[in-house]
Design an enzyme around this catalytic site. Sequence first.
Site, PDB file in Angstrom:
ATOM      1  N   CYS A 177       0.804  -1.229   0.000  1.00  0.00           N
ATOM      2  CA  CYS A 177       0.000   0.000   0.000  1.00  0.00           C
ATOM      3  C   CYS A 177       0.836   1.277   0.000  1.00  0.00           C
ATOM      4  O   CYS A 177       0.293   2.371  -0.051  1.00  0.00           O
ATOM      5  CB  CYS A 177      -0.961  -0.023   1.171  1.00  0.00           C
ATOM      6  SG  CYS A 177      -1.930  -1.540   1.139  1.00  0.00           S
ATOM      7  N   HIS A 203      -2.538   7.839   6.578  1.00  0.00           N
ATOM      8  CA  HIS A 203      -2.826   6.580   5.897  1.00  0.00           C
ATOM      9  C   HIS A 203      -4.268   6.187   6.240  1.00  0.00           C
ATOM     10  O   HIS A 203      -5.046   5.869   5.362  1.00  0.00           O
ATOM     11  CB  HIS A 203      -1.818   5.514   6.325  1.00  0.00           C
ATOM     12  CG  HIS A 203      -1.951   4.238   5.573  1.00  0.00           C
ATOM     13  ND1 HIS A 203      -1.922   4.186   4.206  1.00  0.00           N
ATOM     14  CD2 HIS A 203      -2.135   2.946   5.999  1.00  0.00           C
ATOM     15  CE1 HIS A 203      -2.078   2.923   3.813  1.00  0.00           C
ATOM     16  NE2 HIS A 203      -2.204   2.152   4.878  1.00  0.00           N
ATOM     17  N   THR A 246      -8.894   0.556   9.774  1.00  0.00           N
ATOM     18  CA  THR A 246      -8.780  -0.730  10.477  1.00  0.00           C
ATOM     19  C   THR A 246      -8.382  -0.471  11.927  1.00  0.00           C
ATOM     20  O   THR A 246      -7.803   0.575  12.253  1.00  0.00           O
ATOM     21  CB  THR A 246      -7.718  -1.667   9.848  1.00  0.00           C
ATOM     22  OG1 THR A 246      -6.439  -1.055   9.961  1.00  0.00           O
ATOM     23  CG2 THR A 246      -8.020  -1.950   8.392  1.00  0.00           C
ATOM     24  N   GLU A 258      -0.991   4.345  13.852  1.00  0.00           N
ATOM     25  CA  GLU A 258      -0.618   5.595  13.198  1.00  0.00           C
ATOM     26  C   GLU A 258      -0.790   6.766  14.172  1.00  0.00           C
ATOM     27  O   GLU A 258       0.060   7.658  14.245  1.00  0.00           O
ATOM     28  CB  GLU A 258      -1.473   5.822  11.936  1.00  0.00           C
ATOM     29  CG  GLU A 258      -0.992   7.020  11.119  1.00  0.00           C
ATOM     30  CD  GLU A 258      -1.709   7.170   9.781  1.00  0.00           C
ATOM     31  OE1 GLU A 258      -2.723   6.465   9.549  1.00  0.00           O
ATOM     32  OE2 GLU A 258      -1.254   7.993   8.971  1.00  0.00           O
ATOM     33  N   LYS A 278      -9.271   8.404   2.616  1.00  0.00           N
ATOM     34  CA  LYS A 278      -9.777   7.071   2.247  1.00  0.00           C
ATOM     35  C   LYS A 278     -11.261   6.958   2.586  1.00  0.00           C
ATOM     36  O   LYS A 278     -11.954   6.078   2.079  1.00  0.00           O
ATOM     37  CB  LYS A 278      -8.979   5.976   2.954  1.00  0.00           C
ATOM     38  CG  LYS A 278      -7.559   5.857   2.389  1.00  0.00           C
ATOM     39  CD  LYS A 278      -6.803   4.672   2.936  1.00  0.00           C
ATOM     40  CE  LYS A 278      -5.425   4.556   2.294  1.00  0.00           C
ATOM     41  NZ  LYS A 278      -4.484   5.607   2.753  1.00  0.00           N
ATOM     42  N   HIS A 288      -9.730   2.447   0.114  1.00  0.00           N
ATOM     43  CA  HIS A 288      -8.283   2.231   0.100  1.00  0.00           C
ATOM     44  C   HIS A 288      -7.908   1.726  -1.290  1.00  0.00           C
ATOM     45  O   HIS A 288      -8.229   0.593  -1.658  1.00  0.00           O
ATOM     46  CB  HIS A 288      -7.900   1.216   1.175  1.00  0.00           C
ATOM     47  CG  HIS A 288      -6.413   1.092   1.375  1.00  0.00           C
ATOM     48  ND1 HIS A 288      -5.499   1.736   0.564  1.00  0.00           N
ATOM     49  CD2 HIS A 288      -5.691   0.403   2.290  1.00  0.00           C
ATOM     50  CE1 HIS A 288      -4.277   1.434   0.969  1.00  0.00           C
ATOM     51  NE2 HIS A 288      -4.367   0.626   2.016  1.00  0.00           N
ATOM     52  N   PHE A 316       1.408  -3.678   3.842  1.00  0.00           N
ATOM     53  CA  PHE A 316       1.763  -5.026   4.266  1.00  0.00           C
ATOM     54  C   PHE A 316       3.263  -5.219   4.112  1.00  0.00           C
ATOM     55  O   PHE A 316       3.885  -4.616   3.251  1.00  0.00           O
ATOM     56  CB  PHE A 316       1.072  -6.055   3.367  1.00  0.00           C
ATOM     57  CG  PHE A 316      -0.321  -6.377   3.785  1.00  0.00           C
ATOM     58  CD1 PHE A 316      -0.942  -5.648   4.789  1.00  0.00           C
ATOM     59  CD2 PHE A 316      -1.018  -7.409   3.189  1.00  0.00           C
ATOM     60  CE1 PHE A 316      -2.233  -5.948   5.174  1.00  0.00           C
ATOM     61  CE2 PHE A 316      -2.311  -7.717   3.561  1.00  0.00           C
ATOM     62  CZ  PHE A 316      -2.920  -6.989   4.561  1.00  0.00           C
TER      63      PHE A 316
END
Lengths: 348, 395
Positions: free
Chosen positions: B161, B292, B296, B303, B321, B326, B384
Amino acid sequence: MLYVHNSNCISPQQTFPDTALDLLNESRDNQLLVKEPVYSNIPPGILRRMARAVRMCVGAALPLLKGIPEPDGIVIGTANGGIEDCIKFLNQIIEYKEGLLSPGSFVQSTSNAPAAQISLISKNKNYNNTVTHRGLAFENALMDAVMLLKEKKDGCFLIGSVDEISDYNFNIDLLAGSFRKEIVSNRQLFDHPAIGTIGGEGALMMTVSNAQEGAVARLEDLQTIHTPDETLLLETLKHFLLRNGLTQNAPDLLITGENGDIRLQKFYQAVESLFPEHISIARFKHLSGEYCTASSFGFWMATEILRKGKIPDIALKKGKQTEFRKILLYNNYRGMQHSFVLLGKPVG
Amino acid sequence: MSRIMITGMGIISAIGTSVEENRQSLINERSGISQLEYYPTAYAGRLPCGEIKISSATLNEKLFAQPGPTITRTGLLVLHAADEAVRDSGLSNAQLASTETALIGASTVGGMCLTDEIFHDAHAHSLGTPYTSSYDYASATLVAQKRYGILGEVSTINTACSSSANAISFGARLISHGFARRALVGGADSLAKFTINGFHALNILSDKRCAPFDRDRSGLNLGEGAAFLVLEKEEDAKGKRIYATLSGFGNSNDAFHPSSISPEGEGPYLSMKWALEKAGINPGDINYINAHGTGTENNDETEGRAMQRLFGSPPPFASTKSFTGHTLGASGAIEAVYSILSLMHQELYPSLQFKNPIPETKFKPVKHYRKQSVQHVMSNSFGFGGNCTTLIFSK
C-alpha cells in the site's frame, strides 16, 4: 557506481553454497528448477509458511548478514514475487466461489514479501523497496542501490532479485509464446534456434557499498531502454560505450542473455556485431533458464569471472581465456526490455 | 541540489475523473464509497467499495477514441490519469518520448483484476486469452511507456500500500542524481477478486463506509483509481505553473509482522521522522497530514500512536480514504494529489464518518472542509510487509 562485496546465488546450477558451474544440471520439460539448499538460517516455524520464492531469496540473504548485521537498506527486484501462492489463492477464490478463505497464501503472495521477510527476520527498520518491473526488475533494483549509495556514501546495502517457476506462470508464459513447444535440453539450447526458450528461476543476493577494499567487482555503468527497434538499441549501446571510453578499447568479455529464441537473435547479433572479432563472448541462459530477473545470474557470473579470472568453459560462446578487467553484460527480455551493465575489477 | 517541482497532475478515483472533479467532491464532502455496480464479485451488495462508476469498455473507448487494444482495467486507469497529468504539464510529445524522461509506476494488483482469465491461462484450460502478457505488476506501466514512447528509466514498484509513494520518491531521486530530467510518477490499482477476498479473509473489510480514526471503526473499504504527477527540476519548471515542491520523503520498514503494524508504530514514526529530516523542517512546521487512515483497528491506532510520539499533539489530519476507499498501490499517488491541492488552494479536506476519538490518543481528525493557511503537508502510506513511506509537499 558501486562495489559488489559478498553474494549468494541460488540457481538451477551448483552455485550455493559452493560453486561448480561445469557440472551442468540438465533441464527437465523445458524447465530449469532451483535445487533448493537446506535453509539452516531460517527459523523452522517461519520457513514452513514461506512461499518458495520468499525462502530462496531469504535463504540467499541471511548468510550475508553475518558480515553486515544491519544494512542501511534492502532492495529486491522480482517480477512476480510469490506467484505460486498468488494463483493458489485465486484457485481458492474460484473453487470456493469467494467463500470463507484462509489468508495464508494471500499474505505470502505479495511481491514485497521477500524484502519484508528479510527486514522482519533481521529486525531491520531501514529503507526497504521492491521493484517489480518485469524483465528489468533486477537492473532497476541496482539503480536504486546506486542512488542510495550517492545519498549515503558510507552505507552498505543488501540488494538482489528472485523469481520462481510455478506450473501456473509457466503455463501462462507458455501460452504467451515464451517457451519452446518441443522439449529441448539446456545442453542443446543454442544448437537449433527456434521460437521460444526454456524457463528458469533463481535468487541472487549481494552486499554493495562504495568501499573498494575487499570488493569482488565494481559496477561501472548501467543503462536500460524499452524498444522493439534494434537500430535504437545500437545507438544506445554506442552512446554507452562512448561515455565509458570503450570505443577504442572494447571490454574484454561480452556476456549476453542469448536464450535460443530465434525472435531475439537479431538483437544479440546486432550487439555482437559492434565489437571486434577477437572479443570473447559468453552466455548463461542454458545455465539459468529464462525468467524476468535472469540477468542477475549473468551479473553474478560476471562477478565470479572477475574474481576467479576464468570463464566457465560451459559458458564460453567464442574466444579464449584471457585477463578479464572489464565485462559488458547485455540482456534482452522479450525483445522489448534491454539492459547494458558494465562491470570491472575493483582495482584500477 | 535542485528542488523537485510538481508541474502536472492527473487522477481518476471513485470521487471523480479529473483533478477538479476530485477536489469538488472533497470540498462538498461527497464520498465515493458505495455498493458495487460494475465489478462482478460475490461481495457486490455486501461490501461497499470506492468503485469508479465507468465500465472498462467505456474507459477504453474514451482513451482510444475507437475500440482499443486489450488493456486491463488497471492499465486503463493508468492511461486516464497519466494522460491528464501529461496534458496538464504542457510537456511536448518529443519531451515526453525523450531519453531524459523517466516513468515510474506502481501497482499491487496489476493485471490480476482479471481473475477468470488468469485461472484459465494458469491451468492451460484454453489456447490462451489475449491477456497472457498482462497479468504482472509491470503491465500497466508498460502500457503507458508504449503510449508515450518514453525512452528514459522506466520502472514499477510494489511495496504493497505504499507503492506509489515510493514511485514518487524514486522519480524525484532519479532527477536529483541526474539520471532523468523529468519524471512521470504515480500508480494504479483496480478492484479485484484477489484483493477483495484477500482482505476479507484477513477480516479487515467493513460492511459500512469506513470511519478512519473513530473509536468504533470496523475496517476498510477497498477502492480503485490512479494518479500521476509530473516532476521537473526547478530550472526546467521556470515560467510554468508550479503546484508544489516535493520537499521530503522517508522510507522505513516496521519489521514487526507481515500484515500489521507494531503497537508503537515504529515504522510510521521513522518514515515521518526521516521525511522531516530530508525536508529540513521540524514537526511543528507541518500544517496538515493526509494520514494513511485505513479505518482498520490496527492502522488507525498505531498511526495515531506514531503521530503522538513525533508531534505530541499532531497538526490537523484526515484520511481521504473515507472518500475513495483504500486504493492500495494507487493510494500514495492519489493522496499526494490531494495533499498538493490542499497546498495550492490553502484548504483542508476532512475525514468522513468520524464520531468518537480512539480513547488511547483522543485525536480528532478534521471533520469538515475548511480554508486554512498551509505551508507543508505530510502524506503517509503504510503497507503489508511493514513498508512505510511518508512524503512531504511544500509550497
